[in-house]
Design an enzyme around this catalytic site. Sequence first.
Site, short mmCIF file in Angstrom:
data_model
loop_
_atom_site.label_atom_id
_atom_site.label_comp_id
_atom_site.label_asym_id
_atom_site.label_seq_id
_atom_site.Cartn_x
_atom_site.Cartn_y
_atom_site.Cartn_z
N LYS A 89 0.70 -1.24 0.02
CA LYS A 89 -0.01 0.40 0.08
C LYS A 89 1.02 1.29 -0.07
O LYS A 89 0.96 2.18 -0.52
CB LYS A 89 -0.50 0.52 1.34
N ASN A 90 2.08 1.26 0.58
CA ASN A 90 2.97 2.57 0.86
C ASN A 90 3.53 2.79 -0.18
O ASN A 90 4.57 4.25 0.16
CB ASN A 90 3.35 2.62 2.41
N CYS B 115 -6.00 12.63 11.91
CA CYS B 115 -6.13 10.97 11.88
C CYS B 115 -6.05 10.05 13.32
O CYS B 115 -6.53 10.50 14.56
CB CYS B 115 -5.43 10.30 10.72
N ARG C 94 -1.97 14.79 12.61
CA ARG C 94 -0.79 14.55 11.10
C ARG C 94 -0.06 15.98 10.39
O ARG C 94 -0.98 15.71 9.23
CB ARG C 94 -1.39 14.00 9.85
N ASP D 127 4.64 0.76 11.41
CA ASP D 127 3.37 0.36 11.13
C ASP D 127 3.19 -1.39 12.29
O ASP D 127 2.04 -2.06 11.67
CB ASP D 127 2.88 0.33 9.84
N ARG E 63 -8.43 -0.69 4.21
CA ARG E 63 -7.17 -0.07 4.44
C ARG E 63 -6.32 -0.51 3.26
O ARG E 63 -5.60 0.16 2.69
CB ARG E 63 -7.81 1.29 4.46
C1 EPZ Z 1 4.00 6.77 6.02
O1 EPZ Z 1 3.34 8.41 7.09
C2 EPZ Z 1 3.49 5.92 5.71
N1 EPZ Z 1 1.79 5.51 5.02
C3 EPZ Z 1 2.80 5.34 7.89
O2 EPZ Z 1 1.90 4.23 7.36
C4 EPZ Z 1 4.03 5.32 8.46
O3 EPZ Z 1 3.47 4.63 9.94
C5 EPZ Z 1 4.61 6.33 8.09
O4 EPZ Z 1 5.16 6.38 6.64
C6 EPZ Z 1 5.85 6.10 8.79
O5 EPZ Z 1 6.59 5.01 8.15
C7 EPZ Z 1 2.26 6.15 4.23
O6 EPZ Z 1 3.38 6.12 3.25
C8 EPZ Z 1 0.94 6.34 3.30
P1 EPZ Z 1 6.27 10.54 7.92
P2 EPZ Z 1 3.68 9.42 6.85
O7 EPZ Z 1 6.06 11.22 7.08
O8 EPZ Z 1 4.29 9.47 5.26
C9 EPZ Z 1 5.43 13.20 11.77
C10 EPZ Z 1 0.07 2.85 7.46
O9 EPZ Z 1 -0.29 1.83 8.11
N2 EPZ Z 1 5.69 14.64 10.42
O10 EPZ Z 1 7.41 9.52 7.87
O11 EPZ Z 1 2.53 10.23 6.97
C11 EPZ Z 1 4.14 12.56 11.37
O12 EPZ Z 1 3.72 13.03 12.19
C12 EPZ Z 1 0.69 4.11 7.79
O13 EPZ Z 1 -0.35 1.84 6.73
C13 EPZ Z 1 5.95 15.78 11.01
O14 EPZ Z 1 5.55 15.84 12.11
O15 EPZ Z 1 4.91 9.80 8.17
C14 EPZ Z 1 4.94 11.72 12.32
O16 EPZ Z 1 4.42 11.58 13.73
C15 EPZ Z 1 0.51 4.60 8.95
N3 EPZ Z 1 5.92 16.57 9.37
C16 EPZ Z 1 6.71 11.54 11.63
O17 EPZ Z 1 7.24 12.70 11.55
C17 EPZ Z 1 5.48 16.20 8.66
O18 EPZ Z 1 5.69 17.00 7.13
C18 EPZ Z 1 6.06 10.07 10.97
O19 EPZ Z 1 5.74 10.23 9.51
C19 EPZ Z 1 5.63 15.06 8.44
C20 EPZ Z 1 5.85 14.29 9.30
#
Ligand code: EPZ
Length: 416
Positions: free
Chosen positions: A22-23, A116, A121, A305, A397
């Site tokens: 998915k990701n 979410c 997020r 995850d 999802r």
């Molecule tokens: C991706 O989300 C994945 N989703 C998530 O999978 C996964 O948990 C996550 O990466 C971490 O591996 C997809 O790829 C669609 P991040 P993403 O930006 O990109 C903070 C699942 O279950 N952050 O690495 O949103 C954020 O709040 C999902 O399949 C900021 O502060 O993750 C979080 O605490 C859940 N500012 C941390 O970084 C930003 O601009 C990691 O977020 C962006 C993120």
Amino acid sequence: MSVLKISGGRELRGTARVHGAKNSVLPIIAASLLANGETVLHNCPKLSDVDAAIKILRHLGCSAERAGNEVIIDSRGLSRLDIPHGLMREMRSSVIFLGAMLARGGEAELSLPGGCELGPRPIDLHLGALRELGAEITEEGGSIICRAAKLWGRRVNLSFPSVGATENTMLAASLADGTTIITNAAREPEIWDLQCYLRALGVAVYGAGTPTVTVEGTKISASVSHSVIPDRIVAATYLAAAAATRSEIELTDVIPAHLSTVIEVLGEMGCDIRVERERIRVSSDGKLRAVRPIITGPYPGFPTDAQPQLMAAALKARGTTAFVENIFDNRYRHVGEMRRLGADIKLEGRVAMVTGARKLHGAPVTATDLRGGAALVVAALGAEGVTEISGVHHIDRGYDGLEDTLRAVGAKIERV
Ligand code: EPZ
């Protein structure tokens, strides 16, 4: 609303195929806007998040059709550059379309992705990176509006190795004038898969999987095909289900190296795990032992995850296992539901102390989010008696045919 009804305590034996990630498929669907041609995606899982991404492509004027495990996209028809609130609500990770819309069309408007189930997020790292490349970004009435007559190759440092921000920056940089160097980039395998797709489009991009990704902006007009890598989190979920039960399971179409930390932990818990090229064999007697703290972190650290699913396995481990969730602020919502099955879990901020090997008994529970829901399936398989899981839409999802795959290895599970 459908419910998953599971009769636990049964032995699991057989083969489980791991479907596409998915990701990985979501950012590649966004990247297909850059193609200005036809993209055929193979090994595309049937997930509600993929359906939502396809709806967004069609809203933007592209054609997108599913044919079995293939999705055929033609982004030559791109005629809009906005994602309305309703579509954003369906899938908060729609922010991944931002960089590609901006690069291809010079502007992009989307409603702010609210929180979410996992907590707020924020997208500040995405917006900071796009500003670095030359975007002007304003916020108006709950929407963000990005404009850039032209994007310029720049050095972009991410203060946190955000997966989405790394991907958005790679996509915007692909059509920028000049070379972009992203430092402190995310290193997840899905970044590598996106790099493979962008290379197929003719973009010179390299360094995925390392903290520094380099993208040489170029003009793109290409029709390509790409096969999506297997979903390492779905694979981890099947392994956790095997660990929590008496089992002999073989996973196929998987890349073991993508989930080495999960394999290591389950081995320490007492599972017998054998890794071959694209197969993982796991056997367990369902009696596990507690292990050193499981601490989530950016790849190649332990994947957030897979934290809920490994917690479900730890419910069967003698002793106390500590979990530390460092990525999301609110990723223990499955704990309350696990307690309804008899779990002994103490929460203190980011730390969860799980004392396992108590008798777990079936009960009605509710999935709170995607991976928390999958974890309840794992816990139910390891519990005596019947568990009914509502909120199955969360699980749909990210899992394509979870109950069919588990039933094929002997689980008593049905969607009612
Ligand atoms: C991706 O989300 C994945 N989703 C998530 O999978 C996964 O948990 C996550 O990466 C971490 O591996 C997809 O790829 C669609 P991040 P993403 O930006 O990109 C903070 C699942 O279950 N952050 O690495 O949103 C954020 O709040 C999902 O399949 C900021 O502060 O993750 C979080 O605490 C859940 N500012 C941390 O970084 C930003 O601009 C990691 O977020 C962006 C993120």
